[in-house]
Design an enzyme around this catalytic site. Structure first.
Site, short mmCIF file in Angstrom:
data_model
loop_
_atom_site.label_atom_id
_atom_site.label_comp_id
_atom_site.label_asym_id
_atom_site.label_seq_id
_atom_site.Cartn_x
_atom_site.Cartn_y
_atom_site.Cartn_z
CE LYS A 9 2.76 59.01 22.56
NZ LYS A 9 1.52 60.25 23.91
CE1 TYR A 49 3.16 58.68 28.60
CE2 TYR A 49 1.82 56.71 28.13
CZ TYR A 49 3.02 57.61 28.02
OH TYR A 49 3.10 57.98 26.45
CG PHE A 57 -4.51 62.79 31.36
CD1 PHE A 57 -2.97 62.10 31.11
CD2 PHE A 57 -4.04 63.84 31.53
CE1 PHE A 57 -1.31 62.51 31.04
CE2 PHE A 57 -2.98 64.42 32.19
CZ PHE A 57 -1.51 63.83 31.47
NE ARG A 85 9.94 66.46 25.67
CZ ARG A 85 8.39 66.24 26.30
NH1 ARG A 85 7.99 65.25 26.48
NH2 ARG A 85 8.31 66.98 26.89
CB THR A 91 2.62 68.15 24.83
OG1 THR A 91 3.07 67.89 25.73
CG2 THR A 91 0.67 67.04 25.68
NE ARG A 102 3.70 64.64 20.61
CZ ARG A 102 4.13 64.79 21.51
NH1 ARG A 102 4.68 65.76 23.12
NH2 ARG A 102 4.31 63.90 22.75
CG ASN A 112 0.91 63.32 22.08
OD1 ASN A 112 0.88 62.25 21.70
ND2 ASN A 112 0.86 64.04 22.69
CG HIS A 115 7.66 58.91 25.49
ND1 HIS A 115 6.55 59.31 26.25
CD2 HIS A 115 7.98 58.59 25.59
CE1 HIS A 115 7.88 59.48 27.39
NE2 HIS A 115 8.72 58.63 26.30
CD GLU A 126 10.58 57.93 29.79
OE1 GLU A 126 9.92 58.30 29.95
OE2 GLU A 126 10.89 58.29 28.11
P1 DAT Z 1 5.07 65.24 26.42
O1 DAT Z 1 3.75 63.23 25.75
O2 DAT Z 1 4.42 66.08 25.74
O3 DAT Z 1 6.03 64.26 27.15
P2 DAT Z 1 3.14 64.60 28.98
O4 DAT Z 1 4.71 63.51 29.61
O5 DAT Z 1 2.48 66.31 29.87
O6 DAT Z 1 3.78 64.91 27.25
O7 DAT Z 1 1.99 63.82 29.16
C1 DAT Z 1 2.17 62.10 28.40
C2 DAT Z 1 1.52 61.89 27.24
O8 DAT Z 1 -0.19 62.22 28.10
C3 DAT Z 1 0.85 62.93 26.32
O9 DAT Z 1 1.53 63.24 25.17
C4 DAT Z 1 -0.29 63.09 26.17
C5 DAT Z 1 -1.38 62.80 27.14
N1 DAT Z 1 -1.55 63.78 27.80
C6 DAT Z 1 -0.85 64.78 29.06
N2 DAT Z 1 -1.71 65.78 29.39
C7 DAT Z 1 -3.30 65.61 28.51
C8 DAT Z 1 -4.22 65.70 28.81
N3 DAT Z 1 -4.54 67.39 29.64
N4 DAT Z 1 -5.36 65.74 28.21
C9 DAT Z 1 -5.20 64.56 28.08
N5 DAT Z 1 -3.90 63.99 27.57
C10 DAT Z 1 -3.20 64.35 27.78
MG MG Z 2 6.25 63.88 29.45
#
Ligand code: DAT
Ligand code: MG
Length: 149
Positions: A9, A49, A57, A85, A91, A102, A112, A115, A126
């Site tokens: 990112k 996304y 968010f 992962r 996350t 992370r 973080n 991805h 993807e």
């Molecule tokens: P990951 O990236 O671990 O697969 P995710 O798919 O649940 O996590 O979410 C995608 C991204 O969105 C994550 O890397 C950071 C952001 N994100 C997730 N939950 C969040 C939250 N509660 N507040 C802010 N950003 C968040």
């Molecule tokens: Mg994810």
């Protein structure tokens, strides 16, 4: 062979962690088959996304991902989707284990660093979203016999 999509990112690029991230996957024994530094359009970010489009968010996430260049990658290896992962960590960087990307380099969930696709099927989608077929190089590492029985 299984493939996954990884994306460093904008915070990872700005913090000069591109080499460190790539080093970890190379050292593990995975094979890099696609790599590009690129600006992300709003359209691509929203598609990527899409699963989070109703989350509070979502807006901030799209803003962040489009705020600077990212490094998009495709990696290959046995069991790579789940393993990649694990290498990334949880996350939320504050709960991610030390030793993960992370856990070692991040502080907040909105920064973080990286991805990684969450399932084999997601990875397929993807990879197709981020790369065209001619941007991917299938190659056989000569050390494969030292990685796999
Ligand atoms: P990951 O990236 O671990 O697969 P995710 O798919 O649940 O996590 O979410 C995608 C991204 O969105 C994550 O890397 C950071 C952001 N994100 C997730 N939950 C969040 C939250 N509660 N507040 C802010 N950003 C968040
Ligand atoms: Mg994810």
């Amino acid at each position: 062979m299984e493939r996954t999509f990884l994306m460093i990112k904008p915070d990872g690029v700005q913090r000069s962690l591109v080499g460190e991230v790539i080093r970890r996957y190379e050292a593990k024994g995975f094979t890099l088959v696609g790599l590009k530094l690129m600006a992300v359009s709003r359209e691509l970010a929203e598609k990527h996304y899409d699963v989070h489009k109703d989350k509070p968010f979502f807006g901030g996430l799209v803003e962040f991902i489009t705020s600077g260049p990212v490094v998009a990658m495709v990696w290959e290896g046995e069991g790579i989707v789940a393993s990649a992962r694990k290498i990334i960590g949880a996350t939320n960087p504050l709960t991610a284990e030390p030793g993960t990307i992370r856990g070692d380099y991040g502080v907040t969930i909105g920064r973080n660093l990286i991805h990684g696709s969450d399932a084999v099927e997601t990875a397929r989608n993807e990879i197709a979203l981020w790369f065209s077929e001619d941007e991917l190089a299938a190659w056989e590492p000569t050390m494969k016999g030292w990685l796999y029985e």
